[in-house]
Motif scaffolding. Structure first.
Motif, short mmCIF file in Angstrom:
data_model
loop_
_atom_site.label_atom_id
_atom_site.label_comp_id
_atom_site.label_asym_id
_atom_site.label_seq_id
_atom_site.Cartn_x
_atom_site.Cartn_y
_atom_site.Cartn_z
N GLU A 487 -19.45 -36.24 -39.52
CA GLU A 487 -18.65 -36.39 -38.31
C GLU A 487 -17.42 -35.50 -38.35
OE1 GLU A 487 -17.98 -38.04 -34.48
OE2 GLU A 487 -19.70 -37.81 -35.78
N ARG A 488 -16.89 -35.26 -39.54
CA ARG A 488 -15.74 -34.37 -39.67
C ARG A 488 -16.10 -32.94 -39.24
NH1 ARG A 488 -13.41 -36.05 -45.69
NH2 ARG A 488 -12.89 -38.23 -45.18
N VAL A 489 -17.28 -32.52 -39.67
CA VAL A 489 -17.73 -31.16 -39.27
C VAL A 489 -17.88 -31.08 -37.75
CG1 VAL A 489 -19.60 -29.48 -39.44
CG2 VAL A 489 -18.86 -30.76 -41.47
N ARG A 490 -18.48 -32.11 -37.19
CA ARG A 490 -18.68 -32.14 -35.74
C ARG A 490 -17.36 -32.14 -35.00
NH1 ARG A 490 -20.61 -37.52 -32.76
NH2 ARG A 490 -20.99 -36.73 -30.64
N LEU A 491 -16.42 -32.96 -35.43
CA LEU A 491 -15.10 -33.01 -34.79
C LEU A 491 -14.31 -31.73 -35.04
CD1 LEU A 491 -13.97 -36.69 -35.41
CD2 LEU A 491 -14.30 -35.58 -33.20
N GLY A 492 -14.43 -31.21 -36.24
CA GLY A 492 -13.71 -29.97 -36.54
C GLY A 492 -14.14 -28.82 -35.65
N LEU A 493 -15.46 -28.72 -35.42
CA LEU A 493 -15.96 -27.67 -34.52
C LEU A 493 -15.48 -27.90 -33.11
CD1 LEU A 493 -17.76 -25.19 -34.22
CD2 LEU A 493 -19.72 -26.72 -33.87
N LEU A 494 -15.51 -29.16 -32.66
CA LEU A 494 -15.05 -29.48 -31.30
C LEU A 494 -13.57 -29.15 -31.14
CD1 LEU A 494 -15.63 -30.80 -28.53
CD2 LEU A 494 -14.94 -32.98 -29.55
N LEU A 495 -12.76 -29.52 -32.12
CA LEU A 495 -11.32 -29.24 -32.02
C LEU A 495 -11.01 -27.76 -32.15
CD1 LEU A 495 -9.83 -32.27 -33.97
CD2 LEU A 495 -9.63 -31.79 -31.52
N ALA A 496 -11.83 -27.04 -32.92
CA ALA A 496 -11.64 -25.59 -32.99
C ALA A 496 -11.85 -24.97 -31.62
CB ALA A 496 -12.60 -24.99 -34.01
N GLY A 497 -12.89 -25.43 -30.92
CA GLY A 497 -13.11 -24.94 -29.57
C GLY A 497 -11.98 -25.32 -28.64
N GLY A 498 -11.50 -26.57 -28.74
CA GLY A 498 -10.40 -27.01 -27.88
C GLY A 498 -9.11 -26.27 -28.16
N THR A 499 -8.85 -25.98 -29.43
CA THR A 499 -7.62 -25.27 -29.80
C THR A 499 -7.62 -23.84 -29.28
OG1 THR A 499 -7.43 -26.62 -31.81
CG2 THR A 499 -6.18 -24.56 -31.74
N VAL A 500 -8.76 -23.17 -29.41
CA VAL A 500 -8.87 -21.81 -28.88
C VAL A 500 -8.88 -21.82 -27.35
CG1 VAL A 500 -10.35 -19.74 -28.80
CG2 VAL A 500 -10.05 -20.99 -30.95
N PHE A 501 -9.41 -22.88 -26.78
CA PHE A 501 -9.52 -22.97 -25.32
C PHE A 501 -8.15 -22.91 -24.64
CE2 PHE A 501 -9.35 -25.48 -21.44
CZ PHE A 501 -10.37 -24.94 -20.69
N ILE A 502 -7.13 -23.51 -25.24
CA ILE A 502 -5.82 -23.58 -24.58
C ILE A 502 -5.23 -22.19 -24.33
CG2 ILE A 502 -3.44 -24.40 -24.82
CD1 ILE A 502 -4.58 -26.90 -26.19
N PRO A 503 -5.09 -21.29 -25.34
CA PRO A 503 -4.58 -19.94 -25.03
C PRO A 503 -5.55 -19.15 -24.17
CG PRO A 503 -5.25 -20.09 -27.33
CD PRO A 503 -5.26 -21.48 -26.79
N TRP A 504 -6.85 -19.39 -24.35
CA TRP A 504 -7.85 -18.70 -23.52
C TRP A 504 -7.66 -19.07 -22.06
CZ3 TRP A 504 -11.72 -20.52 -20.32
CH2 TRP A 504 -12.70 -19.61 -19.93
N ALA A 505 -7.46 -20.36 -21.78
CA ALA A 505 -7.27 -20.81 -20.40
C ALA A 505 -5.96 -20.29 -19.82
CB ALA A 505 -7.30 -22.33 -20.35
N LEU A 506 -4.93 -20.15 -20.65
CA LEU A 506 -3.68 -19.55 -20.17
C LEU A 506 -3.91 -18.08 -19.81
CD1 LEU A 506 -1.15 -21.08 -22.73
CD2 LEU A 506 -1.11 -21.42 -20.25
N TYR A 507 -4.65 -17.36 -20.64
CA TYR A 507 -4.93 -15.94 -20.39
C TYR A 507 -5.65 -15.75 -19.06
CZ TYR A 507 -6.97 -11.29 -21.01
OH TYR A 507 -7.36 -9.99 -20.83
N TRP A 508 -6.60 -16.63 -18.77
CA TRP A 508 -7.39 -16.49 -17.55
C TRP A 508 -6.75 -17.19 -16.35
CZ3 TRP A 508 -11.06 -13.01 -17.05
CH2 TRP A 508 -11.66 -12.51 -18.20
N GLY A 509 -5.57 -17.78 -16.54
CA GLY A 509 -4.87 -18.38 -15.42
C GLY A 509 -5.31 -19.78 -15.06
N LEU A 510 -6.18 -20.38 -15.87
CA LEU A 510 -6.65 -21.73 -15.57
C LEU A 510 -5.57 -22.78 -15.79
CD1 LEU A 510 -10.19 -21.42 -17.14
CD2 LEU A 510 -9.73 -21.90 -14.73
N LEU A 511 -4.61 -22.48 -16.63
CA LEU A 511 -3.51 -23.41 -16.88
C LEU A 511 -2.19 -22.93 -16.29
CD1 LEU A 511 -4.27 -24.46 -20.59
CD2 LEU A 511 -4.68 -25.78 -18.49
N LEU A 512 -2.30 -22.02 -15.32
CA LEU A 512 -1.12 -21.49 -14.64
C LEU A 512 -1.24 -21.78 -13.15
CD1 LEU A 512 -0.77 -18.04 -16.45
CD2 LEU A 512 0.59 -20.10 -16.85
N PRO A 513 -0.12 -21.84 -12.43
CA PRO A 513 -0.17 -22.12 -10.99
C PRO A 513 -0.99 -21.09 -10.23
CG PRO A 513 2.07 -22.30 -11.82
CD PRO A 513 1.26 -21.68 -12.92
#
Length: 513
Positions: A487-513
């Protein structure tokens, strides 16, 4: 080696254009039209072969590629010539019936598009021929020209092959042959003129003094703004998508700078823009041309703006969106009189006239991406998201089917897996759709407060993903001692995706007005 994105969908977003191809031209009105058969005599000069028409065939509509239908007051001759790399190319020369000797000639260069048939420029060819010129229109190459591959130099060499063919025609003064370029042809024609003294003059329509990638991003963004869109979608997402496409090698000649070539043109130039040009920034381009021409010592240029005209200087009833078959009033007359004066030894002095064109927004620089925003980096992030966000629910499903299901560390983990997958694939799909339907025909869907409802939904999902990432990380930290290794491996992979997702979403404007 050029870096290529292996996503087939990327291809569809290029050339929305367009957007820059010449308008289709119907058979000229007024009197019966005939297809002229090439039969009576053959003239060979070097690599140019001419079959002169003598007998009209039965009345028919234009068929392209191949011989085109011409009105009764014009004659047509079929020609073949060699383009760049020895490619065999074919065209038609239209001339006034009973044309005077030593007349001027003009070669028409297409806008963007693969294998565009000569009939696309039939309206212009007929109108110019009726004003005393011989006009050569030819089928554009498809070999070596595609969505991902093209060379303006190659296209310029094709145009020079057409110039040689027209100069060899009987009744044409070889010293009075020039070229006309539409849209993409506005990048091609100056290259041809700078390379050969055989080009006597240049006529440009809807030409662009900016790099192709900057022009394209402006055209699509302007179409979105015209549809009521504002904010991060048009300011960041669309721009960054084109930068990624170009970095992946799927946008040919993205950073070509036309200014040095324009400065090397020492022949008279007539440049025409419609005031409702939605594909070329009509206010920014003319000063660039003037500055470059004068830098090279060329003051023999005329700029003219036609009211109510679109990108190709055709009439438009709705601000440049719809292109009518008819040319802007006075356009063909201007070309005819200007060419007549130039070839008579009366080159124009620098001047500009006509109403100020409309351009609601300015272009913005489009620099190459840094390594962290490059096409390979975007591809790596996409792979991570698909694996991380899809793996979490897939593993849960398999466990449930095997009867070994267990509650998640946090419900937020389920939200992250599902919303992250939908947001990533949904945002790319929507962006590709927008660039496919962009430019003057942008169709973003219902818009609320300057944001399409689809984009607002994707932004809401992105916010949910960011929040779910934080909540999942906190829950895992609190229960870290009781979480099994798998379960740690599964959660670690999921959180790795979520962590990278945040700057990625900022870059593409998904987290900006």
């Amino acid at each position: 080696m050029r870096r290529i994105l292996p996503a087939v969908a990327v291809a569809a977003c290029l050339l929305t254009t367009p957007g820059t191809a010449a308008a289709a031209a119907p058979a000229p009105a007024g009197g019966a039209t005939t297809i002229v058969t090439a039969a009576a005599r053959t003239i060979t000069t070097g690599s140019v072969t001419t079959r002169a028409a003598t007998t009209p065939a039965a009345t028919s509509t234009a068929v392209a590629p191949g011989p085109v239908a011409v009105p009764a007051d014009l004659t047509a001759a079929e020609v073949s010539f060699q383009g760049s790399g020895g490619l065999a190319m074919h065209g038609t020369v239209l001339s006034p019936a009973g044309a005077k000797p030593a007349r001027p000639g003009i070669v028409l260069i297409h806008g963007a598009g693969t294998g565009t048939p000569r009939a696309k420029l039939m309206v212009e060819a007929v109108e110019f021929a009726r004003r005393g010129m011989s006009v050569l229109i030819y089928d554009k190459r498809s070999e070596g020209y595609s969505l991902f591959q093209r060379s303006y130099t190659v296209l310029a060499e094709d145009a020079l092959g057409a110039v040689a063919a027209l100069r060899a025609q009987p009744g044409i003064d070889p010293a009075k042959v020039g070229i006309w370029g539409l849209s993409e042809g506005g990048w091609v024609a100056p290259i041809a003129a700078a390379r050969s003294a055989d080009v006597a003059f240049i006529v440009l329509v809807g030409a662009n003094g900016l790099p192709p990638l900057r022009q394209q991003t402006w055209a699509v963004a302007a179409g979105l703004r015209k549809a009521g869109v504002s904010g991060s979608l048009v300011d960041r997402a669309e721009l960054n998508l084109y930068r990624t496409i170009a970095d992946g090698g799927m946008f040919p000649e993205p950073y070509y700078d036309p200014e040095p070539t324009i400065a090397a043109v020492h022949r008279p130039v007539l440049a025409i823009w419609g005031t409702h040009d939605l594909l070329t920034p009509p206010r920014e381009t003319p000063p660039i041309f003037a500055k470059a021409l004068e830098k090279g010592g060329n003051t023999h240029y005329t700029f003219r703006f036609f009211p109510g005209a679109d990108h190709a200087a055709h009439q438009s009833p709705d601000g440049g969106v719809t292109r009518l078959p008819e040319l802007a009033p006075g356009y063909a007359d201007l070309v005819g009189s200007w060419v007549r004066d130039v070839t008579a030894g009366k080159p124009p002095m620098a001047g500009s006239s006509g109403p100020t064109p409309e351009q609601a927004s300015r272009t913005v620089p489009v620099p190459p991406p840094a390594w962290w925003e490059s096409a390979p980096a975007q591809l790596a992030a996409l792979v991570l998201f698909v694996v991380a966000f899809a793996a979490y629910p897939m593993v849960a499903l398999v466990r449930r089917l095997r009867g070994r299901g267990r509650p998640p560390v946090a419900k937020a983990a389920r939200v992250l897996g599902a919303a992250g997958f939908v947001t990533v694939l949904g945002s790319f799909s929507y962006l590709f759709y927008l660039v496919m339907t962009g430019g003057k025909l942008a169709a973003p869907g219902p818009v609320l407060a300057g944001r399409p409802l689809i984009w607002l939904a994707l932004q809401a999902l992105a916010v949910a993903c960011a929040a779910a990432t934080v909540l999942t990380a906190r829950a895992w930290w609190r229960t870290r001692g009781s979480v099994p290794q798998g379960e740690r491996v599964r959660l670690g992979l999921l959180l790795a995706g979520g962590t990278v997702f945040i700057p990625w979403a900022l870059y593409w404007g998904l987290l900006l007005p």
